[in-house]
Design a protein around this motif. Structure first.
Motif, PDB file in Angstrom:
ATOM      1  N   VAL A 121       0.842  -1.204   0.000  1.00  0.00           N
ATOM      2  CA  VAL A 121       0.000   0.000   0.000  1.00  0.00           C
ATOM      3  C   VAL A 121       0.876   1.253   0.000  1.00  0.00           C
ATOM      4  O   VAL A 121       0.621   2.207  -0.752  1.00  0.00           O
ATOM      5  CB  VAL A 121      -0.964  -0.025   1.202  1.00  0.00           C
ATOM      6  N   LEU A 122       1.939   1.255   0.825  1.00  0.00           N
ATOM      7  CA  LEU A 122       2.825   2.422   0.875  1.00  0.00           C
ATOM      8  C   LEU A 122       3.485   2.661  -0.479  1.00  0.00           C
ATOM      9  O   LEU A 122       3.549   3.802  -0.969  1.00  0.00           O
ATOM     10  CB  LEU A 122       3.906   2.211   1.946  1.00  0.00           C
ATOM     11  N   THR A 123       3.988   1.573  -1.104  1.00  0.00           N
ATOM     12  CA  THR A 123       4.681   1.717  -2.383  1.00  0.00           C
ATOM     13  C   THR A 123       3.739   2.253  -3.453  1.00  0.00           C
ATOM     14  O   THR A 123       4.081   3.180  -4.206  1.00  0.00           O
ATOM     15  CB  THR A 123       5.257   0.354  -2.812  1.00  0.00           C
ATOM     16  N   VAL A 124       2.520   1.694  -3.511  1.00  0.00           N
ATOM     17  CA  VAL A 124       1.567   2.142  -4.532  1.00  0.00           C
ATOM     18  C   VAL A 124       1.135   3.583  -4.266  1.00  0.00           C
ATOM     19  O   VAL A 124       1.023   4.394  -5.196  1.00  0.00           O
ATOM     20  CB  VAL A 124       0.362   1.184  -4.590  1.00  0.00           C
ATOM     21  N   ALA A 125       0.935   3.931  -2.973  1.00  0.00           N
ATOM     22  CA  ALA A 125       0.537   5.302  -2.656  1.00  0.00           C
ATOM     23  C   ALA A 125       1.621   6.289  -3.086  1.00  0.00           C
ATOM     24  O   ALA A 125       1.330   7.334  -3.682  1.00  0.00           O
ATOM     25  CB  ALA A 125       0.264   5.423  -1.157  1.00  0.00           C
ATOM     26  N   CYS A 126       2.891   5.946  -2.814  1.00  0.00           N
ATOM     27  CA  CYS A 126       3.999   6.812  -3.233  1.00  0.00           C
ATOM     28  C   CYS A 126       4.050   6.919  -4.754  1.00  0.00           C
ATOM     29  O   CYS A 126       4.287   8.009  -5.299  1.00  0.00           O
ATOM     30  CB  CYS A 126       5.327   6.278  -2.706  1.00  0.00           C
ATOM     31  N   ALA A 127       3.797   5.793  -5.447  1.00  0.00           N
ATOM     32  CA  ALA A 127       3.830   5.825  -6.910  1.00  0.00           C
ATOM     33  C   ALA A 127       2.729   6.725  -7.460  1.00  0.00           C
ATOM     34  O   ALA A 127       2.943   7.492  -8.411  1.00  0.00           O
ATOM     35  CB  ALA A 127       3.689   4.402  -7.458  1.00  0.00           C
ATOM     36  N   VAL A 128       1.531   6.670  -6.842  1.00  0.00           N
ATOM     37  CA  VAL A 128       0.442   7.553  -7.282  1.00  0.00           C
ATOM     38  C   VAL A 128       0.837   9.010  -7.066  1.00  0.00           C
ATOM     39  O   VAL A 128       0.600   9.866  -7.923  1.00  0.00           O
ATOM     40  CB  VAL A 128      -0.860   7.202  -6.535  1.00  0.00           C
ATOM     41  N   LEU A 129       1.466   9.305  -5.910  1.00  0.00           N
ATOM     42  CA  LEU A 129       1.904  10.680  -5.655  1.00  0.00           C
ATOM     43  C   LEU A 129       2.913  11.122  -6.707  1.00  0.00           C
ATOM     44  O   LEU A 129       2.910  12.269  -7.137  1.00  0.00           O
ATOM     45  CB  LEU A 129       2.521  10.786  -4.256  1.00  0.00           C
ATOM     46  N   VAL A 130       3.801  10.195  -7.148  1.00  0.00           N
ATOM     47  CA  VAL A 130       4.819  10.556  -8.143  1.00  0.00           C
ATOM     48  C   VAL A 130       4.152  11.053  -9.422  1.00  0.00           C
ATOM     49  O   VAL A 130       4.583  12.043 -10.020  1.00  0.00           O
ATOM     50  CB  VAL A 130       5.741   9.353  -8.456  1.00  0.00           C
ATOM     51  N   VAL A 131       3.074  10.397  -9.847  1.00  0.00           N
ATOM     52  CA  VAL A 131       2.481  10.789 -11.126  1.00  0.00           C
ATOM     53  C   VAL A 131       1.416  11.872 -10.967  1.00  0.00           C
ATOM     54  O   VAL A 131       0.944  12.404 -11.967  1.00  0.00           O
ATOM     55  CB  VAL A 131       1.878   9.576 -11.872  1.00  0.00           C
ATOM     56  N   ARG A 132       1.006  12.208  -9.716  1.00  0.00           N
ATOM     57  CA  ARG A 132      -0.063  13.191  -9.559  1.00  0.00           C
ATOM     58  C   ARG A 132       0.408  14.544  -9.019  1.00  0.00           C
ATOM     59  O   ARG A 132      -0.222  15.567  -9.302  1.00  0.00           O
ATOM     60  CB  ARG A 132      -1.150  12.651  -8.637  1.00  0.00           C
ATOM     61  N   LEU A 133       1.477  14.581  -8.197  1.00  0.00           N
ATOM     62  CA  LEU A 133       1.860  15.827  -7.540  1.00  0.00           C
ATOM     63  C   LEU A 133       2.326  16.865  -8.554  1.00  0.00           C
ATOM     64  O   LEU A 133       3.035  16.546  -9.505  1.00  0.00           O
ATOM     65  CB  LEU A 133       2.979  15.567  -6.525  1.00  0.00           C
ATOM     66  N   GLN A 134       1.913  18.122  -8.340  1.00  0.00           N
ATOM     67  CA  GLN A 134       2.330  19.198  -9.241  1.00  0.00           C
ATOM     68  C   GLN A 134       3.765  19.628  -8.952  1.00  0.00           C
ATOM     69  O   GLN A 134       4.527  19.911  -9.871  1.00  0.00           O
ATOM     70  CB  GLN A 134       1.396  20.396  -9.075  1.00  0.00           C
TER      71      GLN A 134
END
Lengths: 181, 111
Positions: A20-33
């Motif tokens: 869950v942590l890894t996937v959450a970080c990956a989502v942040l990588v592609v979404r954060l401005q």
């Protein structure tokens, strides 16, 4: 090392937390401005994957992951972000967002169906899957010498090719950014 | 019980997220970061495969061959490091020449 651990509820719980942590970080990588924050999330994702390598009995690879990815590659990316910072516009998504999301979801669905539909136990030894194969634990717990032996015997040609690739990359990168002098 | 399925599906999830990022991000460095995610997702799949499905016939004579998948992952790490170094060099050149790192505006090689 993990023959007594791999099937326990603790192993399962730790795996889910890491996933869950890894996937959450990956989502942040592609979404954060903000790209610097995205790079921090990328480091988190790299560290989560390193922990997953430990759970796969690949401790040496986990160390390489922390050194090369979480250390070198992310610092290189942060330097790059700071050198070319485009402060006015950040990093917004382009017009392809919806088709790209559909493509990624379709790809995930196809891979998941194929993976869950395959009888993986027919491929290998059932004893290996639970980590009790004769002598396998010894190899996994003392892997750096064995990996070195493999690299210098079976994989010596790929090793030389990798060395050539790194040299060519180094020369190419210097030649590219050096400019006209 | 965590098995090969779990690792492979997790790898697929990471790969899809990276693919989405690589396709949608405008900033070239953000695209590079998404590509790093793709490399990592593939590495997870390779190491999990090596851990769970190495054939006994291969491993019986020399147990070191159990680690072949890890050696493979090491080469992927090497190529990824080379790729990001060269990619950043190209991005910096692009920024120097056009003042922008947005991939949508990189049209100078278009005919």
């Amino acid at each position: 090392m993990t023959e007594g651990i791999a099937g326990t509820p603790v192993f399962t719980a730790v795996w889910w937390v890491l996933a869950v942590l890894t996937v959450a970080c990956a989502v942040l990588v592609v979404r954060l401005q903000d790209l610097v924050k995205a790079a921090m999330a990328l480091i988190g994702s790299f560290l989560g994957i390193a922990a997953l390598f430990v759970m796969l009995n690949a401790e040496f690879l986990a160390i390489v992951q922390v050194l090369v990815y979480a250390g070198a590659v992310s610092i290189l990316l942060i330097f790059g972000i700071m050198m070319v910072r485009d402060t006015q516009r950040g990093s917004q998504a382009n017009s392809l967002a919806i088709p790209a999301a559909m493509l990624a979801t379709a790809m995930l669905a196809i891979i998941a169906v194929v993976v869950l539909d395959t009888r993986w136990d027919l491929l290998g030894d059932a004893a290996l899957a639970t980590g009790v194969a004769e002598g396998a634990e010894g190899v996994y717990s003392d892997s750096p010498p064995a990996i070195g032996g493999l690299l210098l015997r079976e994989f010596v040609l790929p090793l030389q090719a990798a060395a050539l690739l790194l040299t060519a990359t180094l020369v190419g990168a210097i030649a590219l950014v050096r400019g006209d002098q | 019980m965590i098995g090969l399925d779990h690792f492979l599906v997790l790898s697929a999830v990471l790969f899809s997220i990276g693919l989405y990022g690589a396709l949608t991000r405008k900033n070239a460095i953000a695209v590079l970061m998404s590509i790093e995610l793709l490399f990592n997702a593939v590495n997870v799949a390779v190491v999990a495969m090596a851990r769970y499905t190495t054939p006994v016939a291969l491993a019986a004579e020399r147990l070191e061959t159990l680690l072949t998948g890890q050696v493979f992952a090491l080469f992927i790490v090497t190529v990824a490091a080379a790729e990001v170094a060269l990619g950043l060099a190209i991005v910096i050149m692009m920024y120097r020449n056009t003042g922008s790192v947005h991939v949508d505006e990189a049209s100078s090689m278009r005919r």
